[in-house]
Design a protein around this motif. Sequence first.
Motif, PDB file in Angstrom:
ATOM      1  N   VAL A 260       0.816  -1.219   0.000  1.00 57.29           N
ATOM      2  CA  VAL A 260       0.000   0.000   0.000  1.00 57.29           C
ATOM      3  C   VAL A 260       0.850   1.271   0.000  1.00 57.29           C
ATOM      4  O   VAL A 260       0.345   2.361  -0.264  1.00 57.29           O
ATOM      5  N   GLY A 261       2.137   1.129   0.309  1.00 57.52           N
ATOM      6  CA  GLY A 261       3.009   2.303   0.287  1.00 57.52           C
ATOM      7  C   GLY A 261       4.435   1.873   0.038  1.00 57.52           C
ATOM      8  O   GLY A 261       4.784   0.690   0.209  1.00 57.52           O
ATOM      9  N   ASN A 262       5.264   2.819  -0.399  1.00 54.76           N
ATOM     10  CA  ASN A 262       6.666   2.512  -0.678  1.00 54.76           C
ATOM     11  C   ASN A 262       7.466   3.803  -0.517  1.00 54.76           C
ATOM     12  O   ASN A 262       7.079   4.839  -1.049  1.00 54.76           O
ATOM     13  N   ILE A 263       8.556   3.724   0.259  1.00 51.98           N
ATOM     14  CA  ILE A 263       9.384   4.917   0.448  1.00 51.98           C
ATOM     15  C   ILE A 263      10.821   4.602   0.034  1.00 51.98           C
ATOM     16  O   ILE A 263      11.294   3.476   0.208  1.00 51.98           O
ATOM     17  N   PHE A 264      11.472   5.594  -0.542  1.00 54.36           N
ATOM     18  CA  PHE A 264      12.785   5.373  -1.166  1.00 54.36           C
ATOM     19  C   PHE A 264      13.797   6.426  -0.722  1.00 54.36           C
ATOM     20  O   PHE A 264      13.521   7.626  -0.835  1.00 54.36           O
ATOM     21  N   PRO A 265      14.975   6.007  -0.285  1.00 50.78           N
ATOM     22  CA  PRO A 265      16.055   6.975  -0.094  1.00 50.78           C
ATOM     23  C   PRO A 265      16.711   7.220  -1.460  1.00 50.78           C
ATOM     24  O   PRO A 265      17.547   6.437  -1.890  1.00 50.78           O
ATOM     25  N   PHE A 293       8.375   9.326  -1.349  1.00 50.62           N
ATOM     26  CA  PHE A 293       7.448   8.635  -0.452  1.00 50.62           C
ATOM     27  C   PHE A 293       6.084   8.492  -1.134  1.00 50.62           C
ATOM     28  O   PHE A 293       5.404   9.490  -1.364  1.00 50.62           O
ATOM     29  N   GLY A 294       5.688   7.271  -1.485  1.00 43.56           N
ATOM     30  CA  GLY A 294       4.440   7.066  -2.237  1.00 43.56           C
ATOM     31  C   GLY A 294       3.395   6.253  -1.482  1.00 43.56           C
ATOM     32  O   GLY A 294       3.724   5.311  -0.760  1.00 43.56           O
ATOM     33  N   ILE A 295       2.138   6.655  -1.653  1.00 44.67           N
ATOM     34  CA  ILE A 295       0.987   5.868  -1.147  1.00 44.67           C
ATOM     35  C   ILE A 295      -0.067   5.869  -2.249  1.00 44.67           C
ATOM     36  O   ILE A 295      -0.271   6.895  -2.897  1.00 44.67           O
ATOM     37  N   GLY A 296      -0.762   4.759  -2.425  1.00 43.52           N
ATOM     38  CA  GLY A 296      -1.856   4.725  -3.386  1.00 43.52           C
ATOM     39  C   GLY A 296      -3.216   4.764  -2.704  1.00 43.52           C
ATOM     40  O   GLY A 296      -3.707   3.725  -2.266  1.00 43.52           O
ATOM     41  N   PRO A 297      -3.851   5.946  -2.591  1.00 45.37           N
ATOM     42  CA  PRO A 297      -5.158   6.010  -1.930  1.00 45.37           C
ATOM     43  C   PRO A 297      -6.212   5.096  -2.559  1.00 45.37           C
ATOM     44  O   PRO A 297      -7.021   4.492  -1.851  1.00 45.37           O
ATOM     45  N   SER A 298      -6.187   4.947  -3.892  1.00 46.07           N
ATOM     46  CA  SER A 298      -7.196   4.064  -4.498  1.00 46.07           C
ATOM     47  C   SER A 298      -6.882   2.597  -4.178  1.00 46.07           C
ATOM     48  O   SER A 298      -7.783   1.791  -3.963  1.00 46.07           O
ATOM     49  N   ARG A 299      -5.588   2.246  -4.124  1.00 46.30           N
ATOM     50  CA  ARG A 299      -5.257   0.873  -3.727  1.00 46.30           C
ATOM     51  C   ARG A 299      -5.615   0.650  -2.264  1.00 46.30           C
ATOM     52  O   ARG A 299      -6.064  -0.441  -1.892  1.00 46.30           O
ATOM     53  N   VAL A 300      -5.437   1.675  -1.439  1.00 47.83           N
ATOM     54  CA  VAL A 300      -5.832   1.555  -0.029  1.00 47.83           C
ATOM     55  C   VAL A 300      -7.335   1.264   0.060  1.00 47.83           C
ATOM     56  O   VAL A 300      -7.769   0.390   0.812  1.00 47.83           O
TER      57      VAL A 300
END
Length: 415
Positions: A260-265, A293-300
Amino acid sequence: MLQSKLFGKTLKQAPREEVSVNAQLLCRAGFVDKLMSGVYTYLPLGLRVLNKIKTIVREEMDKIDGQEILMPALLPKENWEKTGRWTDPGKDVMFQLEGRGGKQFGLGWTHEEIVTPLVQHYVESYKDLPVAVYQIQDKFRNEPRAKSGLMRGIEFSMKDLYSFHRDEADMWAYYEKAKQAYLNVFHRCGLDARIVEASGGAFSKYSHEFQVFTEYGEDTVRHCDKCDFAQNTEICEVKLGDKCPKCGQGEVQESKAIEVGNIFPLKTKYSAAFNFKYTDETGKQQDVVMGCFGIGPSRVMGTIAEIYHDDAGIRWPMSVAPFRAHLLSLGKGDKIRAAALALHDRLIAAGVEVLFDDRDVSAGTKFNDSDLIGIPYRVVLSEKTLEKGCAEVKMREKEGVEFMKLEEIVKLLNS
Ligand code: ATP
Ligand code: MG
């Protein structure tokens, strides 16, 4: 809101080609309408849910000093050529099109190539850092297998936040704050997300995914049964049954999960491509360090439907439910309708979001639709209950009903 006026209807059956649970339920309950594989219209009920999720995301991003912006979705080829991503993976994932005079465009599937020169435009010295900007916007990806309803859209909603720092230490400190903000978002949406190590691409050993464990997941995660160690199997260094490399106590297990989310350095990958530097205190030019820093509200939203449902329909957690209460009036008399309408108005005046099923349909249809739509509280008013100044209250997630005085119901629902 009167259900007789609500745009969108419940359906007896989901579209035949819908195989995922979330799409079947959300289509049948009148939350979304399928335009084509991986592309949906949000009907009023569905948009209320999506907007609630976006509000939660906004609140948590604002708390970590994210500032909301809105970048275009139509993007020029030149920016993507600077990083090589027009061709790889652009040719695969990006919708690329030609405008007048042969000018090449792509639809946004991520925004590093746009946000980096944007922020570069306004940041000169160490005094301008750190800064974090985010947007909530539809992204477009030429997904090969769009069969999972809202979980894998070709057009889907994404919140993408980009942070800019003086050095890696500052980026990592922010990264940890963002991790916590992400856990807050998912917790508030009723999801138990676990932090999982995943491939970081070329720039870092790991990125971190937020995975919700469920049999409906497309990802597979290997994790310790005693501590928080977890890795996506796509990069995995451990085998099933191994001793946990982190705590040395537990055993490695495997579970299906939804990302549901993915964060990247990102470090300096994109700042280097755009030659984005800042002037430090001594007047020297230094590389800007970035995080993404990504989140997909529709996937949530799809994930919530996958997790919170039973045979009769959806069971929305209160925080994202389209309404707090579903008021049903049974019987045809004017008296009952007037009493239900008065209760509806009282609830609205008390600030309670309520959907009033005032339709001229059978009690059975009202109950079935109410279960399918999945609003947390159901309030049923009939001539029998009205005689006692009462209504019947049931929580969607629980068995059993309670008779309550109307004023108690108003109190309960606005608490
Ligand atoms: P996946 O591995 O599932 O294809 P991804 O790793 O390519 O996703 P990211 O680029 O990390 O996705 O995007 C950030 C977030 O956006 C994801 O964690 C997910 O919540 C959401 N997302 C990504 N692709 C889609 C999609 N096709 N449909 C809906 N949401 C998506
Ligand atoms: Mg990802």
